[in-house]
Design an enzyme around this catalytic site. Sequence first.
Site, mmCIF file in Angstrom:
data_model
loop_
_atom_site.group_PDB
_atom_site.id
_atom_site.type_symbol
_atom_site.label_atom_id
_atom_site.label_comp_id
_atom_site.label_asym_id
_atom_site.label_seq_id
_atom_site.Cartn_x
_atom_site.Cartn_y
_atom_site.Cartn_z
ATOM 1 C CE LYS A 100 42.029 34.531 32.722
ATOM 2 N NZ LYS A 100 42.676 35.174 31.570
ATOM 3 C CD GLU A 135 46.901 41.915 28.518
ATOM 4 O OE1 GLU A 135 47.296 41.089 27.675
ATOM 5 O OE2 GLU A 135 45.817 41.821 29.082
ATOM 6 C CD1 TRP A 167 43.505 43.682 41.406
ATOM 7 C CD2 TRP A 167 41.694 44.915 41.037
ATOM 8 N NE1 TRP A 167 43.779 44.528 40.359
ATOM 9 C CE2 TRP A 167 42.696 45.298 40.113
ATOM 10 C CE3 TRP A 167 40.467 45.565 40.985
ATOM 11 C CZ2 TRP A 167 42.507 46.281 39.148
ATOM 12 C CZ3 TRP A 167 40.271 46.555 40.029
ATOM 13 C CH2 TRP A 167 41.285 46.903 39.121
ATOM 14 C CD GLU A 215 45.390 39.354 22.028
ATOM 15 O OE1 GLU A 215 44.755 40.401 22.210
ATOM 16 O OE2 GLU A 215 45.634 38.551 22.942
ATOM 17 C CG ASN A 250 33.913 39.408 43.730
ATOM 18 O OD1 ASN A 250 34.496 40.446 43.417
ATOM 19 N ND2 ASN A 250 33.548 38.515 42.844
ATOM 20 N N GLY A 251 32.698 42.440 44.825
ATOM 21 C CA GLY A 251 31.756 43.338 44.154
ATOM 22 C C GLY A 251 31.968 44.755 44.636
ATOM 23 C CB CYS A 277 37.761 40.227 45.699
ATOM 24 S SG CYS A 277 37.896 42.003 45.901
ATOM 25 N NE ARG A 313 37.037 36.270 41.184
ATOM 26 C CZ ARG A 313 36.095 36.390 40.264
ATOM 27 N NH1 ARG A 313 36.117 35.624 39.209
ATOM 28 N NH2 ARG A 313 35.126 37.268 40.389
ATOM 29 C CG HIS A 324 48.613 57.903 6.055
ATOM 30 N ND1 HIS A 324 48.501 58.853 5.069
ATOM 31 C CD2 HIS A 324 48.343 56.708 5.474
ATOM 32 C CE1 HIS A 324 48.142 58.265 3.935
ATOM 33 N NE2 HIS A 324 48.055 56.951 4.150
ATOM 34 C CE LYS A 376 47.643 38.785 26.019
ATOM 35 N NZ LYS A 376 46.326 38.818 25.476
HETATM 36 C C1 G6P Z 1 40.559 41.878 31.528
HETATM 37 C C2 G6P Z 1 41.585 40.799 31.322
HETATM 38 C C3 G6P Z 1 41.776 40.532 29.832
HETATM 39 C C4 G6P Z 1 40.441 40.208 29.181
HETATM 40 C C5 G6P Z 1 39.399 41.281 29.460
HETATM 41 C C6 G6P Z 1 38.017 40.829 29.046
HETATM 42 O O1 G6P Z 1 41.043 43.087 31.059
HETATM 43 O O2 G6P Z 1 42.812 41.169 31.911
HETATM 44 O O3 G6P Z 1 42.667 39.460 29.645
HETATM 45 O O4 G6P Z 1 40.630 40.081 27.805
HETATM 46 O O5 G6P Z 1 39.337 41.557 30.855
HETATM 47 O O6 G6P Z 1 37.621 39.757 29.860
HETATM 48 P P1 G6P Z 1 36.616 38.642 29.421
HETATM 49 O O7 G6P Z 1 36.562 37.701 30.587
HETATM 50 O O8 G6P Z 1 35.287 39.338 29.187
HETATM 51 O O9 G6P Z 1 37.119 37.997 28.186
#
Ligand code: G6P
Length: 611
Positions: free
Chosen positions: A606, A488, A74, A481, A100-101, A2, A27, A504, A485
């Site tokens: 995030k 996500e 969250w 990657e 938060n936690g 959060c 967050r 394969h 994206k």
């Molecule tokens: C979450 C985010 C991703 C990020 C990952 C690792 O899943 O949505 O975008 O790549 O965490 O986060 P970090 O802050 O360790 O890069």
Amino acid sequence: MCGIVGYIGDKQAQNILVDGLKRLEYRGYDSSGVAVLDNNQIEIAKKKGKIKDLEGVLVNNEINGTIGIGHTRWATHGEPSDRNAHPHFSMDEKIAIVHNGIIENYNELREELKSEGYKFNSDTDTEVIVHLVEKYYDGDLLKAVNRATKDLVGSYSIGAISSDEPDRLIAARYSSPLVIGIGEGENFIASDIPAVLEHTKNYYILEDHELAEITKNDIKIYNQDLEPVEREITHVTWDAKDAQKDGYPFFMLKEINEQPRALQDAIRGRIKENGDIKLDDVVITKEDLDKIDHIQIVACGTAYNAGLIGKKYIEKYARIPIEIETASEYRYKNPIVTENTLLIVLSQSGETADTLAAIDIAKKNGARVLAITNVIGSSIARQSNDVIYTNAGPEIAVASTKAYVTQVACMMLVALHLGRLKGLVSDEKLKKLTTELKQASDHIQKALDDSEELEEYVTANKDHEDLYLIGRGHDYNTAIEGSLKIKEISYVHSESFSAGELKHGPIALIEDGTIVLAVATQEDVLEKVMSNIEEVRTRGGKVFLVTQEKFKDRIADLDKMDKVFFLPDMDDDIAPLASVVYLQLFAYFLAVANGRNVDQPRNLAKAVTVE
Ligand code: G6P
């Protein structure tokens, strides 16, 4: 997971808190709330939904007062709802807290508190904290919060106010981030710097097991025995504008467009005139390196994908064996990690719980830890021996873009640095690569300049249910990657394959009209990828290709591709920095065309500060 914010000063707290929450919305965004103290009484407003839903409540119900705390949630314990939103009140409504936690022993604390007569109004783990504070309160909020934290198992950053002490705000932290913003005649707390960047560029970073007592003119930091602790001020040079959308419809698009600048910031000052690499906060010597017999790379999500490319760089230029693992796997696999291991961790936020746990394991076994992170003073930075800051600036969109590109660039610098220490990279090669690294911003710009054409293509193909991405070498990692994206933010099903593996199994998925995104920027495997593309096309697949200008004449049947984008010529090891931008934009336009909330995709947050 959060965001929390707090204010004490002479201004009206409500709007400052709500503005801070908007910047922390990445967050958590399933509910939010504020508590403001006025005339010795605390008033709370909270609401399920986005911050704008909270604003809807406040519009007809303004809360006056110059001290307050706010929270954007969250959910982890208890569904998103008005009653589970923070702040939470003590029974006598004299104390309010935000947290938060995760409190791991909340069940047993809850039962204990219930048996002592405390009544619970929510299903959250957090509510046990406020009742504990109430239980221990005897006129001193600092002491009560400190005593309460001693009963907690888990992670927390806490902001607390009491109507009996209208001149102070108390904060505490363990394993969840908290910064204290230093103003003039006003002070702030926040989960991260951008939340209050508009008000100050000077911060104290609270460490684990510390508390802070904040008045409008003073900040005191204490350890868990309530002894005063000295802390240096962290000054950031970020522009407040960096944390705003700046005319873009979404932060993600802004951040994609910031990549040429972010890349320059990541390498600035790190490449000397003669091409040598200078990494100030990396103090690995030749002797240290001689002792290291292998490297482990550990990260999560997009940072892990940057690590995949970094692995290839280091293996190529420094010839050191590397294992790479996601942090959630690493921490439970009983890794073979010794004093001869160098652990490299990558993390945008510097707060990812699994990555932190991996560092802990490695350090307990005597390994050296090098962190590549974006957040100054973050937990990961503080717990590592060597740190490279990516200097990407605040990244707000949940889907990471500029953090990724700067992580890849930093991995290249690490690889060259280690390669030089081992005497494996010639002056000539170093000069060529560092010069090209500096030019990579122009190549990214070429991808950005193609945005309109790309948007047109993606919009026309927005209804495809599955998308596949292929590549070999670096391009396979870029495809991984790109696929992440797409998943996500657009929620379109997508998978990435090494092009050589198509035969394969995955090729069975290709049918008439299936779109395959192919990345082909690597000279040594160019013809191989072209054969794979041919296999896709003969089965009716439509190919979207990203390649380099220099390969134009070596690609047969260019006109039979569904769409082709050419990057300017560059060293193949630099190409991952630019080719990924086409895939980021592809994902972005697909999400927009499908009406998604690009910056806050469903179910994602995030910073994953819990396991
Ligand atoms: C979450 C985010 C991703 C990020 C990952 C690792 O899943 O949505 O975008 O790549 O965490 O986060 P970090 O802050 O360790 O890069």
